[in-house]
Design a protein around this motif. Structure first.
Motif, PDB file in Angstrom:
ATOM      1  N   GLY A  20       0.901  -1.114   0.014  1.00 41.34           N
ATOM      2  CA  GLY A  20      -0.012  -0.061   0.165  1.00 41.34           C
ATOM      3  C   GLY A  20       0.742   1.170   0.031  1.00 41.34           C
ATOM      4  O   GLY A  20       1.945   1.351  -0.410  1.00 41.34           O
ATOM      5  N   ARG A  21       0.267   2.383   0.514  1.00 39.79           N
ATOM      6  CA  ARG A  21       1.076   3.650   0.504  1.00 39.79           C
ATOM      7  C   ARG A  21       2.513   3.660   1.093  1.00 39.79           C
ATOM      8  O   ARG A  21       3.432   4.239   0.748  1.00 39.79           O
ATOM      9  N   VAL A  22       2.482   2.955   2.348  1.00 40.30           N
ATOM     10  CA  VAL A  22       3.626   2.917   3.229  1.00 40.30           C
ATOM     11  C   VAL A  22       4.818   2.286   2.399  1.00 40.30           C
ATOM     12  O   VAL A  22       5.733   3.018   2.204  1.00 40.30           O
ATOM     13  N   LEU A  23       4.431   1.121   1.670  1.00 43.88           N
ATOM     14  CA  LEU A  23       5.294   0.477   0.867  1.00 43.88           C
ATOM     15  C   LEU A  23       5.984   1.203  -0.280  1.00 43.88           C
ATOM     16  O   LEU A  23       6.970   1.521  -0.602  1.00 43.88           O
ATOM     17  N   GLU A  24       4.821   2.058  -0.819  1.00 45.74           N
ATOM     18  CA  GLU A  24       5.224   2.921  -2.064  1.00 45.74           C
ATOM     19  C   GLU A  24       6.232   4.061  -1.607  1.00 45.74           C
ATOM     20  O   GLU A  24       7.147   4.354  -2.184  1.00 45.74           O
ATOM     21  N   ASP A  25       5.751   4.794  -0.395  1.00 45.71           N
ATOM     22  CA  ASP A  25       6.714   5.712   0.204  1.00 45.71           C
ATOM     23  C   ASP A  25       8.192   5.215   0.423  1.00 45.71           C
ATOM     24  O   ASP A  25       9.110   5.669   0.132  1.00 45.71           O
ATOM     25  N   VAL A  26       8.298   3.920   1.133  1.00 50.38           N
ATOM     26  CA  VAL A  26       9.539   3.624   1.284  1.00 50.38           C
ATOM     27  C   VAL A  26      10.307   3.156   0.015  1.00 50.38           C
ATOM     28  O   VAL A  26      11.545   3.386   0.000  1.00 50.38           O
ATOM     29  N   ARG A  27       9.717   2.534  -0.944  1.00 48.99           N
ATOM     30  CA  ARG A  27      10.370   2.244  -2.266  1.00 48.99           C
ATOM     31  C   ARG A  27      10.913   3.761  -2.953  1.00 48.99           C
ATOM     32  O   ARG A  27      12.059   3.849  -3.127  1.00 48.99           O
ATOM     33  N   PHE A  28       9.862   4.841  -2.821  1.00 48.57           N
ATOM     34  CA  PHE A  28      10.350   5.955  -3.228  1.00 48.57           C
ATOM     35  C   PHE A  28      11.459   6.525  -2.663  1.00 48.57           C
ATOM     36  O   PHE A  28      12.499   7.072  -3.217  1.00 48.57           O
ATOM     37  N   LEU A  29      11.533   6.533  -1.475  1.00 48.07           N
ATOM     38  CA  LEU A  29      12.734   7.059  -0.634  1.00 48.07           C
ATOM     39  C   LEU A  29      14.274   6.128  -0.780  1.00 48.07           C
ATOM     40  O   LEU A  29      15.138   6.733  -0.843  1.00 48.07           O
ATOM     41  N   VAL A  30      13.984   4.748  -0.925  1.00 48.07           N
ATOM     42  CA  VAL A  30      15.145   3.933  -1.250  1.00 48.07           C
ATOM     43  C   VAL A  30      15.573   4.489  -2.645  1.00 48.07           C
ATOM     44  O   VAL A  30      16.818   4.473  -3.032  1.00 48.07           O
ATOM     45  N   GLU A  31      14.664   4.638  -3.878  1.00 43.33           N
ATOM     46  CA  GLU A  31      14.911   5.097  -4.978  1.00 43.33           C
ATOM     47  C   GLU A  31      15.775   6.225  -4.960  1.00 43.33           C
ATOM     48  O   GLU A  31      16.593   6.730  -5.560  1.00 43.33           O
ATOM     49  N   ALA A  32      15.210   7.121  -4.183  1.00 40.75           N
ATOM     50  CA  ALA A  32      15.872   8.586  -4.137  1.00 40.75           C
ATOM     51  C   ALA A  32      17.190   8.732  -3.451  1.00 40.75           C
ATOM     52  O   ALA A  32      18.326   9.192  -3.938  1.00 40.75           O
ATOM     53  N   ALA A  33      17.348   7.818  -2.510  1.00 40.58           N
ATOM     54  CA  ALA A  33      18.663   7.656  -1.740  1.00 40.58           C
ATOM     55  C   ALA A  33      19.786   6.909  -2.871  1.00 40.58           C
ATOM     56  O   ALA A  33      20.822   7.278  -2.770  1.00 40.58           O
ATOM     57  N   LEU A  34      19.322   5.942  -3.820  1.00 40.96           N
ATOM     58  CA  LEU A  34      20.269   5.314  -4.670  1.00 40.96           C
ATOM     59  C   LEU A  34      20.113   5.892  -5.898  1.00 40.96           C
ATOM     60  O   LEU A  34      21.015   5.424  -6.941  1.00 40.96           O
ATOM     61  N   ASP A  35      19.444   7.200  -6.151  1.00 39.16           N
ATOM     62  CA  ASP A  35      19.391   7.669  -7.609  1.00 39.16           C
ATOM     63  C   ASP A  35      20.928   8.668  -7.925  1.00 39.16           C
ATOM     64  O   ASP A  35      21.461   9.034  -7.162  1.00 39.16           O
ATOM     65  N   GLY A  36      21.086   8.435  -9.068  1.00 38.43           N
ATOM     66  CA  GLY A  36      22.180   9.471  -9.635  1.00 38.43           C
ATOM     67  C   GLY A  36      23.686   8.853  -9.279  1.00 38.43           C
ATOM     68  O   GLY A  36      23.659   7.837  -8.872  1.00 38.43           O
TER      69      GLY A  36
END
Length: 165
Positions: free
Chosen positions: A46-62
């Motif tokens: 749900g939303r919490v999992l999507e938020d965690v995925r977004f944050l991990v992706e942001a941390a590992l981006d670029g």
């Protein structure tokens, strides 16, 4: 697989909301990143999992994120996402490992048995995860020449067994 419940879940949600306002550099802090990677396997869909995925992706981006992805911490926790109960967490792990299936990083994937673990997702019930796993292995195989590694050291007998099973 343990899931956060009750008061723990509100603590998790509160921390996630605070992290959504944080700059990517804060997300790359080892303690924060470790917490996020662990949460991938704990939070419900749900939303919490999507938020965690977004944050991990942001941390590992670029470029800065790739350096973090190459770290011992990420190499320890990202493969754990391959065993997550939820498909979005498995997909995130495969996608991040695909970024490491380059000539520069292929040795780390082979040494840690990450590719063998990815191969087990080729028949995943979620077709997106299965397709991402195939892409990861294909990328690794194409990277062998640039990494000056023999294809048979990457596509090892155990991995080939998984591929044909």
């Amino acid at each position: 697989r343990v899931r956060a419940r009750g008061g723990e879940m509100s603590d998790v949600t509160g921390r996630i909301e605070a992290l959504k306002k944080a700059p990517p550099a804060h997300l790359r802090d080892p303690e924060t990143l470790e917490w996020l990677l662990v949460q991938l396997g704990l939070v419900p869909q749900g939303r919490v999992l999507e938020d965690v995925r977004f944050l991990v992706e942001a941390a590992l981006d670029g470029h800065e994120g790739l350096a973090v992805l190459r770290s011992e911490l990420a190499l320890k926790y990202i493969p754990l996402g391959l065993d997550a109960a939820l498909a979005p967490a498995r997909r995130l792990a495969v996608d991040q490992l695909t970024r490491l299936a380059s000539p520069a990083d292929l040795g780390a994937l082979v040494a840690g048995d990450a590719l063998l673990r990815v191969s087990r997702l080729l028949c995943d019930e979620d077709t997106g995860v299965a397709q991402a796993a195939g892409s990861c292995i294909a990328t690794a195989a194409r990277s062998c020449e640039g990494a000056q590694m023999a294809v048979d050291s990457v596509l090892s007998p155990p991995l080939l067994t998984e591929l044909v099973a």
